[in-house]
Design an enzyme around this catalytic site. Structure first.
Site, PDB file in Angstrom:
ATOM      1  N   GLY A   1       0.781  -1.226   0.000  1.00 41.63           N
ATOM      2  CA  GLY A   1       0.000   0.000   0.000  1.00 41.63           C
ATOM      3  C   GLY A   1       0.812   1.275   0.000  1.00 41.63           C
ATOM      4  O   GLY A   1       1.877   1.371  -0.625  1.00 41.63           O
ATOM      5  N   SER A   2       0.325   2.286   0.744  1.00 41.69           N
ATOM      6  CA  SER A   2       0.808   3.652   0.622  1.00 41.69           C
ATOM      7  C   SER A   2       2.238   3.892   1.097  1.00 41.69           C
ATOM      8  O   SER A   2       2.770   4.983   0.885  1.00 41.69           O
ATOM      9  CB  SER A   2      -0.133   4.598   1.370  1.00 41.69           C
ATOM     10  OG  SER A   2      -1.393   4.638   0.733  1.00 41.69           O
ATOM     11  N   VAL A   3       2.858   2.920   1.744  1.00 47.78           N
ATOM     12  CA  VAL A   3       4.272   3.105   2.073  1.00 47.78           C
ATOM     13  C   VAL A   3       5.095   3.266   0.793  1.00 47.78           C
ATOM     14  O   VAL A   3       6.183   3.854   0.804  1.00 47.78           O
ATOM     15  CB  VAL A   3       4.810   1.932   2.923  1.00 47.78           C
ATOM     16  CG1 VAL A   3       4.279   2.007   4.340  1.00 47.78           C
ATOM     17  CG2 VAL A   3       4.460   0.591   2.298  1.00 47.78           C
ATOM     18  N   PHE A   4       4.562   2.777  -0.328  1.00 51.46           N
ATOM     19  CA  PHE A   4       5.245   2.913  -1.614  1.00 51.46           C
ATOM     20  C   PHE A   4       5.278   4.367  -2.090  1.00 51.46           C
ATOM     21  O   PHE A   4       6.043   4.704  -2.997  1.00 51.46           O
ATOM     22  CB  PHE A   4       4.578   2.031  -2.674  1.00 51.46           C
ATOM     23  CG  PHE A   4       5.269   0.708  -2.883  1.00 51.46           C
ATOM     24  CD1 PHE A   4       5.821   0.385  -4.114  1.00 51.46           C
ATOM     25  CD2 PHE A   4       5.374  -0.205  -1.855  1.00 51.46           C
ATOM     26  CE1 PHE A   4       6.460  -0.830  -4.309  1.00 51.46           C
ATOM     27  CE2 PHE A   4       6.005  -1.421  -2.041  1.00 51.46           C
ATOM     28  CZ  PHE A   4       6.556  -1.741  -3.270  1.00 51.46           C
ATOM     29  N   LYS A   5       4.461   5.225  -1.509  1.00 48.21           N
ATOM     30  CA  LYS A   5       4.465   6.630  -1.901  1.00 48.21           C
ATOM     31  C   LYS A   5       5.798   7.302  -1.564  1.00 48.21           C
ATOM     32  O   LYS A   5       6.136   8.344  -2.127  1.00 48.21           O
ATOM     33  CB  LYS A   5       3.294   7.354  -1.240  1.00 48.21           C
ATOM     34  CG  LYS A   5       1.949   6.908  -1.790  1.00 48.21           C
ATOM     35  CD  LYS A   5       0.770   7.452  -1.000  1.00 48.21           C
ATOM     36  CE  LYS A   5      -0.539   6.894  -1.570  1.00 48.21           C
ATOM     37  NZ  LYS A   5      -1.716   7.250  -0.761  1.00 48.21           N
TER      38      LYS A   5
END
Length: 588
Positions: free
Chosen positions: A283-287
């Site tokens: 999820g958003s940790v990839f941002k």
């Protein structure tokens, strides 16, 4: 004439006597030879009976016949070496033990002996023991690796048919605490998983190993992960603590775990190493990565904006925000509010080739090069189209392992230098010249990402990760799991990666919780900010105490930056959104 006849008669007589003596000697020699041949035949038959028929061969059989195999201290198998943590705490060692066997031909009272043995060894069954003691064999195993007290009790039985064989057994003083990284072995002292497997020859040759783990931090990480799993009724978790400057793993945990002394009785879910062998959409940790790629491709100011007022439609796909602001967002706002729309627009601006190459350089798309062999191959879109670029920008459609995630984050926040995870401590590394550092992002990009990570904790989705005085930064992530080929909205992966201290990062802490369930006190939320962020905060607080890290004052330059950045993002820039105006390199 008479003399000559007498001489001939005497000569014939002497020759006859001599011939008779030789014949007698030959007979005796033949008799002795036959006797020795008979003796050798008896020994050969006896050896065949013991080694083959009675099954008393003690030669290693690679674990295929554990009943007849034990490492013998009098044989050729050397003592397997010790494994310790970075401070010398014992993680694995080999101790001399005794194993109980019987010669049924010498057992005087099989029934009485069987009844007494099952009292000493509760895991034995009376019927099985009695059957073995009444066997026609001359050698049967009864119990492996008995304790000194058990050995004493067996001797008190006074049964001449009960005997002991000495050997070595592998012991793990920390139990399940380091089970997945340390691994385990078989009855032949051969490593089957983890470090025990990867360094099997090294350990078997008697060479000790020191790991990068700190058993104190390992305990803290596991404790807080267990608490999160229990509180949110999750099915498992994975976590790691890494030194961002060296890549050394200070702690690594996968839950559920197992007893390394008895891995055969653990279920498959407990044996499975979620930290290195589990590939997940995180999820958003990839941002963190897509934003860093955007800064590397486009050297634009923080005030750059993206229009997140409406969902993005591309083909059959529609990209929404979890907590939509429905307005134009600056880069800091995209990051701290975790806008999928804003991140997708950044990914479009970076371009497909550039974003995919950046993820590859960070080590997110290939199997991990690591001392533990149980590693997964990440799941990557093939072919990688424009829609995959947009979704991969916020961690959707790319599955990688938790350890690869925390390694990639470390490679950005440490100033932009690539690190590789390490579990075996190289005590000579300070004295040897290291290879040329590989820069992943510029120092400017690394500084910007650190600022954004801090903002997420002070004003974004990870306020529960704040630890006063330790300047924690980080990013939350919540992703739906794929079940039977489809995304299941009721089954999530909730995670948080924290870094501290943000002005000069030293440690990264990552916790991922598998299928947490919302609780009454979380208003039924089970996202990364509610589940994983508080757990990381508790780990950071304990680390500070254990490692003697003093809290920072309120007048540090980093804190002044935090205040000014908060003031900046409290207003919306009136500059035109650049999400569609920036042309990405390698865009398809």
């Amino acid at each position: 004439m008479i003399f000559s006849q007498r001489l001939r008669r005497n000569t014939v007589k002497i020759e006859g006597e001599r011939s008779s003596a030789l014949d007698l000697a030959r007979g005796r020699l033949a008799l002795m030879s036959g006797f020795f041949i008979l003796v050798y035949m008896v020994f050969a038959v006896r050896a065949f009976d013991l080694a083959i028929i009675q099954g008393r061969a003690i030669a290693p059989d690679n674990g295929q016949n554990a009943e007849n195999n034990i490492p013998n201290i009098n044989g050729e198998t050397p003592r397997r070496a010790d494994i310790t943590d970075r401070n010398g705490a014992l993680l694995a060692t080999t101790l001399k033990t005794a194993s109980l066997y019987a010669d049924p031909h010498l057992v005087a009272d099989a029934d009485a002996a069987a009844k007494k043995l099952v009292k000493i060894f509760p895991d034995l069954k009376y019927g099985d023991v009695l059957q073995k003691l009444q066997s026609h064999k001359r050698f049967v195993w009864l119990q492996r690796n008995v304790s000194p007290d058990q050995q004493y009790q067996v001797l008190q039985i006074g049964e001449p048919g009960l005997e002991f064989e000495e050997g070595y057994k592998r012991f793990y003083p920390q139990g399940a605490l380091t089970a997945h990284l340390l691994g385990y072995g078989n009855v032949d002292a051969q490593g089957l998983a983890g470090i025990e497997r990867s360094f099997n020859k090294h350990l078997s040759a008697g060479h000790d190993l020191k790991l990068t783990l700190d058993i104190r931090l390992q305990h803290v990480l596991r404790r807080e992960m267990l608490k999160a799993v229990g509180e949110f009724e999750a099915i498992g978790a994975a976590g790691a603590i890494m030194d961002v400057t060296t890549g050394e793993i200070l702690a690594g945990v996968s839950l559920p775990d197992f007893n390394p002394h008895d891995p055969g009785h653990a279920d498959k879910d407990a044996i499975f190493n979620r930290l290195t062998l589990g590939a997940y959409e995180l999820g958003s940790v990839f941002k963190i990565f897509s934003t860093a790629a955007f800064f590397e491709v486009h050297d634009v100011p923080m005030s750059t904006t993206f229009d997140a007022s409406e969902p993005i439609k591309i083909g059959r796909h529609t990209i929404h925000d979890y907590h939509a602001k429905e307005r134009i967002l600056t880069i800091p706002e995209v990051f701290m509010y975790s806008s999928n729309i804003g991140s997708a627009l950044m990914g479009r601006a970076v371009g497909t080739d550039a974003l995919r190459s950046f993820y590859h350089d960070l080590g997110l798309l290939d199997p991990l090069d690591f001392e533990v062999r149980e590693v997964a191959r990440p799941l990557v879109p093939h072919p990688w189209r424009e829609v995959n670029t947009l979704t991969a920008s916020y961690g959707h459609g790319v599955s990688t392992t938790p350890l690869q995630l925390v390694t990639a984050v470390s490679s950005i926040v440490n100033g932009g230098y690539l690190v590789k995870p390490s579990l075996v401590l190289d005590e000579q590394s300070d004295e040897e010249e290291s290879g040329e550092d590989i820069r992943i992002v510029s120092a400017k990009t690394a500084q910007r990402i650190r600022q954004l990570l801090r903002l997420v904790v002070t004003d974004g989705t990870a306020k529960k990760a704040e630890v006063k005085g330790y300047r924690v930064g980080g990013k939350t992530g919540t992703a739906e799991k794929i079940v039977d080929g489809r995304y299941d909205s009721k089954k999530k992966i909730s995670s948080f990666v924290g870094v501290f201290p943000m002005d000069e990062p030293r440690y990264a802490v990552f916790i991922m919780v598998d299928e947490p369930k919302g609780q009454k006190h979380t208003w039924n939320y089970a996202t990364g900010g509610w589940v994983a962020a508080p757990a990381v905060a508790r780990v950071v607080a304990s680390m500070a105490s254990i490692l003697g890290i003093s809290p920072a004052g309120d007048n540090t330059p980093e804190n002044h930056f935090g205040e000014s950045l908060k003031q900046f993002v409290s207003t919306v820039s009136t500059s035109p959104p650049l999400g569609e105006g920036i042309e990405g390199r390698g865009r398809e």
